[in-house]
Design an enzyme around this catalytic site. Structure first.
Site, mmCIF file in Angstrom:
data_model
loop_
_atom_site.group_PDB
_atom_site.id
_atom_site.type_symbol
_atom_site.label_atom_id
_atom_site.label_comp_id
_atom_site.label_asym_id
_atom_site.label_seq_id
_atom_site.Cartn_x
_atom_site.Cartn_y
_atom_site.Cartn_z
ATOM 1 N N LYS A 22 0.834 -1.219 0.000
ATOM 2 C CA LYS A 22 0.000 0.000 0.000
ATOM 3 C C LYS A 22 0.864 1.263 0.000
ATOM 4 C CE LYS A 22 -1.895 1.567 3.974
ATOM 5 N NZ LYS A 22 -1.617 2.998 4.233
ATOM 6 N N ASN A 23 1.848 1.305 0.882
ATOM 7 C CA ASN A 23 2.612 2.547 1.024
ATOM 8 C C ASN A 23 3.579 2.783 -0.139
ATOM 9 O OD1 ASN A 23 1.219 3.005 3.326
ATOM 10 N ND2 ASN A 23 2.921 2.604 4.739
ATOM 11 N N CYS A 116 -5.443 12.633 12.055
ATOM 12 C CA CYS A 116 -6.158 11.396 11.781
ATOM 13 C C CYS A 116 -6.175 10.551 13.045
ATOM 14 C CB CYS A 116 -5.541 10.656 10.621
ATOM 15 S SG CYS A 116 -3.996 9.900 11.049
ATOM 16 N N ARG A 121 -0.277 14.588 13.016
ATOM 17 C CA ARG A 121 0.370 14.450 11.709
ATOM 18 C C ARG A 121 0.509 15.775 10.947
ATOM 19 N NH1 ARG A 121 -1.508 8.692 9.232
ATOM 20 N NH2 ARG A 121 0.538 8.710 8.277
ATOM 21 N N ASP A 305 4.096 0.808 12.221
ATOM 22 C CA ASP A 305 2.903 0.159 11.668
ATOM 23 C C ASP A 305 2.700 -1.266 12.185
ATOM 24 O OD1 ASP A 305 2.297 2.397 10.265
ATOM 25 O OD2 ASP A 305 2.797 1.614 8.290
ATOM 26 N N ARG A 397 -8.536 -0.767 4.666
ATOM 27 C CA ARG A 397 -7.650 0.263 4.080
ATOM 28 C C ARG A 397 -6.295 -0.334 3.718
ATOM 29 N NH1 ARG A 397 -8.080 6.049 6.922
ATOM 30 N NH2 ARG A 397 -6.708 6.405 5.166
HETATM 31 C C1 UD1 Z 1 4.090 6.946 6.369
HETATM 32 C C2 UD1 Z 1 3.232 5.739 6.175
HETATM 33 C C3 UD1 Z 1 2.685 5.229 7.493
HETATM 34 C C4 UD1 Z 1 3.819 5.010 8.467
HETATM 35 C C5 UD1 Z 1 4.710 6.238 8.569
HETATM 36 C C6 UD1 Z 1 5.954 6.023 9.420
HETATM 37 C C7 UD1 Z 1 2.308 6.064 3.960
HETATM 38 C C8 UD1 Z 1 1.087 6.316 3.127
HETATM 39 N N1 UD1 Z 1 2.132 6.080 5.284
HETATM 40 O O1 UD1 Z 1 3.262 7.981 6.904
HETATM 41 O O2 UD1 Z 1 1.991 4.016 7.261
HETATM 42 O O3 UD1 Z 1 3.280 4.716 9.737
HETATM 43 O O4 UD1 Z 1 5.165 6.639 7.264
HETATM 44 O O5 UD1 Z 1 6.695 4.948 8.948
HETATM 45 O O6 UD1 Z 1 3.376 5.810 3.449
HETATM 46 N N2 UD1 Z 1 5.943 14.680 10.884
HETATM 47 C C9 UD1 Z 1 6.007 16.020 11.214
HETATM 48 N N3 UD1 Z 1 5.950 16.937 10.203
HETATM 49 C C10 UD1 Z 1 5.823 16.574 8.889
HETATM 50 C C11 UD1 Z 1 5.779 15.207 8.564
HETATM 51 C C12 UD1 Z 1 5.829 14.274 9.588
HETATM 52 O O7 UD1 Z 1 6.105 16.383 12.382
HETATM 53 O O8 UD1 Z 1 5.783 17.459 8.033
HETATM 54 C C13 UD1 Z 1 6.000 13.684 11.959
HETATM 55 C C14 UD1 Z 1 4.702 12.858 12.040
HETATM 56 O O9 UD1 Z 1 3.699 13.520 12.796
HETATM 57 C C15 UD1 Z 1 5.190 11.600 12.703
HETATM 58 C C16 UD1 Z 1 6.608 11.431 12.119
HETATM 59 O O10 UD1 Z 1 6.987 12.720 11.642
HETATM 60 O O11 UD1 Z 1 5.296 11.799 14.083
HETATM 61 C C17 UD1 Z 1 6.688 10.414 11.008
HETATM 62 O O12 UD1 Z 1 5.791 10.747 9.983
HETATM 63 P P1 UD1 Z 1 6.039 10.388 8.454
HETATM 64 O O13 UD1 Z 1 7.286 9.575 8.317
HETATM 65 O O14 UD1 Z 1 5.913 11.621 7.649
HETATM 66 O O15 UD1 Z 1 4.803 9.432 8.163
HETATM 67 P P2 UD1 Z 1 3.806 9.495 6.939
HETATM 68 O O16 UD1 Z 1 4.529 9.772 5.672
HETATM 69 O O17 UD1 Z 1 2.639 10.358 7.288
#
Ligand code: UD1
Length: 417
Positions: A22-23, A116, A121, A305, A397
């Site tokens: 999925k990711n 979410c 996030r 995850d 999902r």
């Molecule tokens: C992706 C995955 C999700 C997985 C996560 C971490 C997808 C669709 N989803 O989510 O399944 O759990 O990686 O491996 O690929 N953060 C900030 N600011 C930002 C971006 C992130 O503070 O601009 C923080 C987030 O709140 C979180 C951490 O960084 O605490 C990690 O988030 P991130 O690696 O960005 O996860 P996603 O890309 O949302």
């Protein structure tokens, strides 16, 4: 609303062909809008999140055809640079379209994704990186407005190796003049997969999988055929299902090299894991044992995850397991449901201490998010008697027909509408 009903008394045993990741498929589908020709993506999982991504593509003006495990995207007539609020609300990860839309149109307008089920996030890291590429960003009325009149490659240091921010930066930069360097990039295998896909289309990207990614902007990208890598989180979930029901499980079309931290924990609980080419085989421990402390970390650390599915498994272990959730602040919502089933788990902030009782009992429980829902399935396999899981749409999902996969391995599991 669907429910899953599991009777944990039957042993799970059999072979499972692992679905596409999925990711990986979500950012790759977003990337298809960058090419001139048609893209054909194979091994796409049948998931509600993929359906929602297709809706976004269609909303932008792409022609999308789906058959078997393929998705064909023709972005020739793409006309819109906007993702409306109703689509953004349905799936937060649509934010990964932002970088692609900017690269395609030089402008973008997307609704602010908001929080979410698993946490606030924020997207500050995405926006900071895009600004460094010369994108002007304003936020008003819940929308993000981006204009990129003079995009330039840049050196970008991410304050945290965010998966989404790394992907958005790669998408925005791959057609930007000059060289972009992303330091402290996320190292997840899905990032490498996006690099491989973009390079197949004609991009010039190197370093993904490591912490520095170098992108030399190109003018054009071309339509290609590509097959999505196996889902490492789904793989580990099904291995945990085998461990919970004390059955041997053989994963086919899996990739053990993406699963190191998860295999380590399963082995720590006493299970044996064998790798034969693209097969990963789990033979279960006679008696599962607690694993000490497990901390979620960016890849190659233990993935957030799989924290909840493995915590469910830890309730069936003899001894103590401690889970420290370092990535998302609200990822312990499965615990109250596990406790309803008889688990002994105490939470202190981001730390959960599981005293394995080995004695869960079936109960009516509610999935509150995707992986927490999968955790309840594992708990259902450990428990005596019937477990009813509500809100299966969360599980849908990320898991393709979970009930059919488990039933094909002998599990007594049914879906009721
Ligand atoms: C992706 C995955 C999700 C997985 C996560 C971490 C997808 C669709 N989803 O989510 O399944 O759990 O990686 O491996 O690929 N953060 C900030 N600011 C930002 C971006 C992130 O503070 O601009 C923080 C987030 O709140 C979180 C951490 O960084 O605490 C990690 O988030 P991130 O690696 O960005 O996860 P996603 O890309 O949302």
């Amino acid at each position: 609303m669907s429910k899953l009903i599991i009777d944990g008394n039957k042993k799970m045993e059999g072979e499972i062909e692992v679905q596409g990741a999925k990711n990986a498929v979500l950012p790759i589908l977003a990337a298809t809008i960058l090419s001139e020709g048609k893209n054909v993506i194979h091994n796409c999982p049948r998931l509600s999140d993929v359906d929602k991504t297709i809706e976004v593509l269609k909303n932008l003006g792409c022609k999308v055809v789906r058959y078997k495990d393929c998705i064909e995207v023709d972005a020739h007539d793409i006309s819109s640079y906007t993702i409306p609020e109703e689509l953004m609300r349905q799936m937060r990860s649509s934010i990964v379209f932002l970088g692609a839309i900017i690269a395609k149109f030089g402008k973008a307008e997307v609704s602010m994704p908001g929080g979410c089920e698993i946490g606030v996030r924020p997207i500050d890291l995405h926006l900071k990186a895009l600004r460094q590429l010369g994108v002007e960003i304003t936020e008003s009325h819940g929308y993000i407005h981006c204009v990129s009149e003079n995009p330039q490659g840049a050196k970008i240091h991410l304050d945290f190796p965010s998966v989404g921010a790394t992907e958005n930066t790669m998408l925005a930069a791959c057609m930007t003049e000059g060289t972009t360097i992303i330091e402290n990039a996320a190292r997840e295998p899905e990032i490498e997969e996006l690099q491989n896909f973009l390079n197949r289309m004609g991009a010039r990207i190197s370093g993904a999988g490591g912490d520095t990614i170098v992108i030399d902007g190109v003018r054009k990208l071309y339509g290609v055929e590509y097959s999505i890598m196996p889902d490492r989180i789904v793989s580990a979930t099904y291995l945990a299902c085998g461990a919970a029901s004390k059955g041997t499980v053989v994963l086919k079309k899996a990739k053990a090299s993406h699963m190191g931290a998860m295999i380590n924990v399963l082995e720590g609980m006493g299970n044996k894991i064998y790798v034969e080419g693209d097969k990963v085989i789990l033979t279960p421990a006679k008696k599962l044992t607690g694993v000490g402390t497990v901390k979620t970390m960016p890849y190659p650390g233990f993935p957030t995850d799989i924290q909840s599915p493995f915590m469910a498994l830890a309730t069936g272990c003899e001894g103590t397991s401690i889970f420290v959730e370092n990535i998302f602040e609200n990822r312990f919502r499965h615990i109250e449901e596990l406790v309803r089933m008889g688990a002994d788990i105490k939470i202190d902030g981001r730390v959960a201490v599981v005293i394995g009782t080995g004695k869960l009992t079936g109960a009516k429980v509610v999935a509150k998010e995707l992986r927490g829902g999968a955790a309840l399935v594992i708990a259902g396999l450990l428990a005596e008697g019937k477990t009813e899981i509500e809100n299966v749409h969360y599980i849908d999902r990320g898991y393709e027909s979970i009930e059919n996969v488990l039933a094909s391995c002998g599990v007594d599991i049914k879906r009721r509408e």
